[in-house]
Design a protein around this motif. Structure first.
Motif, PDB file in Angstrom:
ATOM      1  N   ASP A 223      -0.975   2.958  -0.308  1.00 49.79           N
ATOM      2  CA  ASP A 223      -2.156   2.392  -0.989  1.00 49.79           C
ATOM      3  C   ASP A 223      -1.950   2.513  -2.491  1.00 49.79           C
ATOM      4  N   PRO A 224      -2.804   1.902  -3.305  1.00 44.73           N
ATOM      5  CA  PRO A 224      -2.551   1.883  -4.768  1.00 44.73           C
ATOM      6  C   PRO A 224      -2.441   3.276  -5.376  1.00 44.73           C
ATOM      7  N   GLU A 225      -2.941   4.331  -4.665  1.00 44.53           N
ATOM      8  CA  GLU A 225      -2.807   5.689  -5.216  1.00 44.53           C
ATOM      9  C   GLU A 225      -1.476   6.319  -4.821  1.00 44.53           C
ATOM     10  N   GLY A 226      -0.712   5.674  -3.945  1.00 48.04           N
ATOM     11  CA  GLY A 226       0.602   6.206  -3.578  1.00 48.04           C
ATOM     12  C   GLY A 226       0.585   6.950  -2.252  1.00 48.04           C
ATOM     13  N   HIS A 227      -0.543   6.956  -1.510  1.00 44.42           N
ATOM     14  CA  HIS A 227      -0.567   7.632  -0.210  1.00 44.42           C
ATOM     15  C   HIS A 227      -0.024   6.691   0.835  1.00 44.42           C
ATOM     16  N   ALA A 228       0.847   7.249   1.721  1.00 42.58           N
ATOM     17  CA  ALA A 228       1.458   6.412   2.750  1.00 42.58           C
ATOM     18  C   ALA A 228       0.417   6.060   3.810  1.00 42.58           C
TER      19      ALA A 228
ATOM     20  N   LEU B  49       9.401   8.028   1.770  1.00 43.28           N
ATOM     21  CA  LEU B  49      10.037   7.494   0.559  1.00 43.28           C
ATOM     22  C   LEU B  49       9.251   8.025  -0.628  1.00 43.28           C
ATOM     23  N   PRO B  50       9.918   8.502  -1.655  1.00 43.55           N
ATOM     24  CA  PRO B  50       9.172   9.012  -2.816  1.00 43.55           C
ATOM     25  C   PRO B  50       8.467   7.881  -3.556  1.00 43.55           C
ATOM     26  N   VAL B  51       7.344   8.236  -4.190  1.00 39.77           N
ATOM     27  CA  VAL B  51       6.615   7.229  -4.967  1.00 39.77           C
ATOM     28  C   VAL B  51       6.553   7.725  -6.409  1.00 39.77           C
ATOM     29  N   PRO B  52       7.561   7.409  -7.201  1.00 41.72           N
ATOM     30  CA  PRO B  52       7.508   7.848  -8.606  1.00 41.72           C
ATOM     31  C   PRO B  52       6.316   7.184  -9.310  1.00 41.72           C
ATOM     32  N   SER B  53       5.619   7.967 -10.126  1.00 37.21           N
ATOM     33  CA  SER B  53       4.372   7.451 -10.714  1.00 37.21           C
ATOM     34  C   SER B  53       4.659   6.277 -11.654  1.00 37.21           C
ATOM     35  N   GLU B  54       5.848   6.318 -12.348  1.00 41.07           N
ATOM     36  CA  GLU B  54       6.152   5.185 -13.253  1.00 41.07           C
ATOM     37  C   GLU B  54       6.324   3.916 -12.433  1.00 41.07           C
ATOM     38  N   THR B  55       6.995   4.062 -11.265  1.00 36.87           N
ATOM     39  CA  THR B  55       7.232   2.899 -10.419  1.00 36.87           C
ATOM     40  C   THR B  55       5.900   2.307  -9.981  1.00 36.87           C
ATOM     41  N   LEU B  56       4.997   3.215  -9.544  1.00 40.54           N
ATOM     42  CA  LEU B  56       3.670   2.781  -9.067  1.00 40.54           C
ATOM     43  C   LEU B  56       2.941   2.030 -10.171  1.00 40.54           C
ATOM     44  N   LEU B  57       2.959   2.602 -11.363  1.00 38.96           N
ATOM     45  CA  LEU B  57       2.270   2.009 -12.507  1.00 38.96           C
ATOM     46  C   LEU B  57       2.870   0.651 -12.855  1.00 38.96           C
ATOM     47  N   ALA B  58       4.230   0.647 -12.938  1.00 39.15           N
ATOM     48  CA  ALA B  58       4.920  -0.588 -13.332  1.00 39.15           C
ATOM     49  C   ALA B  58       4.649  -1.683 -12.317  1.00 39.15           C
ATOM     50  N   CYS B  59       4.670  -1.324 -11.046  1.00 38.63           N
ATOM     51  CA  CYS B  59       4.509  -2.320 -10.004  1.00 38.63           C
ATOM     52  C   CYS B  59       3.082  -2.868 -10.008  1.00 38.63           C
TER      53      CYS B  59
ATOM     54  N   LEU C 231      -3.496  -9.856  -2.834  1.00 38.41           N
ATOM     55  CA  LEU C 231      -4.608 -10.541  -2.143  1.00 38.41           C
ATOM     56  C   LEU C 231      -5.473 -11.126  -3.239  1.00 38.41           C
ATOM     57  N   GLY C 232      -5.300 -12.400  -3.520  1.00 39.23           N
ATOM     58  CA  GLY C 232      -5.909 -12.956  -4.727  1.00 39.23           C
ATOM     59  C   GLY C 232      -5.304 -12.253  -5.915  1.00 39.23           C
ATOM     60  N   ASP C 233      -6.120 -11.623  -6.817  1.00 38.42           N
ATOM     61  CA  ASP C 233      -5.511 -10.815  -7.864  1.00 38.42           C
ATOM     62  C   ASP C 233      -5.710  -9.317  -7.601  1.00 38.42           C
ATOM     63  N   ARG C 234      -6.089  -9.004  -6.356  1.00 43.99           N
ATOM     64  CA  ARG C 234      -6.195  -7.586  -5.970  1.00 43.99           C
ATOM     65  C   ARG C 234      -4.881  -7.102  -5.389  1.00 43.99           C
ATOM     66  N   ILE C 235      -4.627  -5.765  -5.539  1.00 48.02           N
ATOM     67  CA  ILE C 235      -3.437  -5.183  -4.916  1.00 48.02           C
ATOM     68  C   ILE C 235      -3.905  -4.082  -3.978  1.00 48.02           C
ATOM     69  N   PRO C 236      -4.220  -4.416  -2.697  1.00 49.44           N
ATOM     70  CA  PRO C 236      -4.726  -3.383  -1.791  1.00 49.44           C
ATOM     71  C   PRO C 236      -3.625  -2.418  -1.329  1.00 49.44           C
ATOM     72  N   TYR C 237      -2.416  -2.879  -1.220  1.00 42.72           N
ATOM     73  CA  TYR C 237      -1.315  -2.031  -0.748  1.00 42.72           C
ATOM     74  C   TYR C 237      -0.037  -2.353  -1.527  1.00 42.72           C
ATOM     75  N   LEU C 238       0.926  -1.451  -1.366  1.00 46.72           N
ATOM     76  CA  LEU C 238       2.271  -1.748  -1.876  1.00 46.72           C
ATOM     77  C   LEU C 238       3.278  -1.501  -0.748  1.00 46.72           C
ATOM     78  N   VAL C 239       4.324  -2.327  -0.717  1.00 37.74           N
ATOM     79  CA  VAL C 239       5.359  -2.183   0.308  1.00 37.74           C
ATOM     80  C   VAL C 239       6.610  -1.593  -0.346  1.00 37.74           C
ATOM     81  N   GLN C 240       7.184  -0.578   0.311  1.00 31.34           N
ATOM     82  CA  GLN C 240       8.463  -0.025  -0.176  1.00 31.34           C
ATOM     83  C   GLN C 240       9.518  -0.218   0.911  1.00 31.34           C
ATOM     84  N   VAL C 241      10.643  -0.795   0.534  1.00 31.09           N
ATOM     85  CA  VAL C 241      11.739  -0.934   1.484  1.00 31.09           C
ATOM     86  C   VAL C 241      12.976  -0.272   0.868  1.00 31.09           C
TER      87      VAL C 241
END
Ligand SMILES: Nc1ncnc2c1ncn2[C@@H]1O[C@H](COP(=O)(O)OP(=O)(O)O)[C@@H](O)[C@H]1O
Ligand SMILES: [Mg+2]
Length: 512
Positions: free
Chosen positions: A129-134, A146-156, A184-194
């Motif tokens: 989710d946008p806070e980085g919780h799986a 998978l680690p969620v570096p805070s810079e990556t989260l912010l940048a993404c 989703l429109g201009d919302r970001i409800p989730y992020l995908v990490q591969v």
């Protein structure tokens, strides 16, 4: 036949054609290490250039390959992440059309990555989710996250673009990871990490490196050996030409260099050399013919002058002062006749027209004969002329010429030794390898000869003190003739001299 440059034609003729280039001396380390042969030089340069080219090629190949593999790995990751992201977006949209603005329940969220086949590729997939919780993870991540570096989260979240990381905490190999927003429109409800292990890429790169490390030196060696062989093959005619040119000595100017092919650089060089040899041959022949002709033409008038002067001297009516003049004319014509005779002899010797006899000769008798002809001259100068040693020696040769040789040397010794001096002769034999030599030496207590003159002493017309020599009847041909006789008998003649204390001339003649 001038001796102005210290070179008589005989010296020129004795030179052989040398193809070696002048070596300029430079004192750098490089020039001292530089190989002398053209072949080695070419091979060295060829090898250096080749090594450089191959190294550059290998390095470029490796770098380009790494760039390409990394790039395509990233592209594949992104593609899969985008597919997942779109699937999730449509699932979320679907949920909201059914359930309104209600937040998604964890069961639905957990099913986000169940439907796609990404996992089967051994990839790590994780939805956060946008806070980085799986909220959902693939099977490969049962114990890990998978680690969620805070810079990556912010940048993404701010750029809404894929962000790449390399994670080293998962397993043996580093893992390349892309993080992508689910829009989703201009919302970001989730992020995908591969993420995917770089094992494949690294393995491919290692194999490529291995191949390059084996291939590059092999190509280098093959090309170097091939180059060495090729250069050797194309330089072989040059070596052959050098050998041919060296064998064209003074009296073999009729020989020519035979090139293997005439239509290339080496053939043209051979042709140019041949032309030069032909020119030399022609001019030597001209000189020889001229000398022979001139000497021959001079002999007759000289004999005539001398005859006339002698007739006039016999007449009793000739006044005394004219007699003196006539006597001096006779002496001068005698001197001139000797010179002319010697010149004629030498030019015939040059043209290989003198045939030396090959008959048994008692050297001791010949030395004695030469001694007797010069005894009077010595006693007139109050010079003691005697023998130190006299062995009986028989050799094969030409008695007349050998006597001339001994006479010339003894004559010089008497001539260039002041009154009251001493001239000592010696004749003995010495062992020389398998055979024996006759050794004849003349030592005097004369003026000696300076070191600077010794190299030229046997040249034609060379005299240390030309004024004095001429006064005493010399012309500078005596030693040249002596050397010619010695060499024609397979021997040699040497001189040792110290200024002021005298000279020793030594003739060595091989005995059969
Ligand atoms: N025994 C000697 N001592 C000193 N000088 C000598 C002796 N023999 C030869 N030379 C020098 O070498 C020169 C060449 O000798 P040679 O060829 O016999 O010519 P030349 O007709 O002048 O005697 C002489 O002019 C003389 O200067
Ligand atoms: Mg002389």
């Amino acid at each position: 036949m001038s001796n102005a440059q210290g070179h008589s034609p005989s010296q020129l003729r004795e030179g052989t054609v040398s193809l070696s280039m002048p070596v300029t001396k430079r004192f750098s380390l490089f020039s001292r290490l530089r190989p002398r042969s053209l072949r080695a030089q070419l091979a060295l340069w060829h090898g250096l250039l080749l090594a450089l080219t191959l190294l550059l090629l290998a390095a470029f190949t490796y770098l380009l390959l790494r760039e390409y593999l990394n790039h395509s790995a990233d592209a594949a990751l992104t593609e899969f992440a985008e597919t997942t992201s779109k699937d999730i977006a449509s699932a979320v949209y679907h949920y909201h059309t059914l359930h309104g603005d209600q937040p998604l329940d964890p069961d639905t969220e957990r099913r986000f990555i169940d439907n796609n086949d990404l996992q089967s590729w051994g990839r790590y997939v994780q939805v956060i989710d946008p806070e980085g919780h799986a909220v959902a993870i693939s099977d490969a991540l049962r114990t890990n996250r998978l680690p969620v570096p805070s810079e990556t989260l912010l940048a993404c979240r701010t750029t809404a673009r894929p962000v790449f990381d390399t994670v080293t905490t998962l397993g043996q190999y580093p893992v390349r990871m892309v993080t992508l927003p689910v829009m989703l429109g201009d919302r970001i409800p989730y992020l995908v990490q591969v993420g995917a292990s770089v094992e494949g890429v690294e393995g491919a790169l290692q194999r490529a490196l291995f191949i390059l490390l084996v291939l590059t030196p092999s190509i280098f060696l093959i090309a170097l050996l091939g180059g060495w062989a090729l250069v050797g093959r194309s330089l072989r005619p040059v070596d052959e030409m050098t050998r041919a040119a060296l064998s064209i000595g003074s009296n073999r100017l009729d020989l020519r260099i035979a090139p293997a092919r005439t239509d290339n650089e080496i053939g043209r060089l051979a042709a140019a050399l041949n032309e030069m040899i032909a020119r030399l041959d022609r001019s030597f022949q001209q000189i020889e013919r001229f000398t022979a002709d001139a000497s021959h033409e001079l002999k007759t008038p000289l004999t005539a002058i001398r005859g006339e002067a002698e007739v006039a001297l016999m007449s009793t009516s000739t006044p005394p002062d004219i007699r003196l003049t006539l006597e001096s004319i006779i002496a001068e014509t005698e001197r001139l006749s000797t010179i002319v005779n010697n010149l004629l002899l030498l030019s015939r010797a040059d043209a290989d027209q003198v045939r030396l006899k090959q008959e048994p000769v008692a050297l001791h008798e010949i030395v004695l004969a030469a001694f007797e002809t010069l005894e009077r001259l010595a006693s007139r100068k109050n010079i003691t002329l005697d023998f130190a040693e006299m062995e009986d020696v028989i050799m094969e040769g030409d008695a007349l010429w050998l006597q001339q040789l001994f006479t010339n040397l003894i004559h010089n010794a008497i001539l260039y030794t002041p009154e009251g001096g001493q001239v000592t002769l010696a004749l003995k034999t010495e062992r020389m390898g398998a055979g024996r030599n006759a050794v004849f030496s003349v030592s005097d207590t004369g003026s000696g000869i300076g070191d600077e003159h010794l190299p030229f002493l046997f040249d034609r017309f060379y005299r240390v003190d030309s004024g004095r020599s001429r006064e005493q009847g010399g012309s500078g041909l005596g030693l040249n003739i002596a050397r010619w006789v010695a060499e024609s008998h397979g021997g040699n003649i040497a001189v040792a001299s110290a200024l002021g204390s005298g000279s020793v001339f030594t003739v060595r003649l091989p005995l059969k």
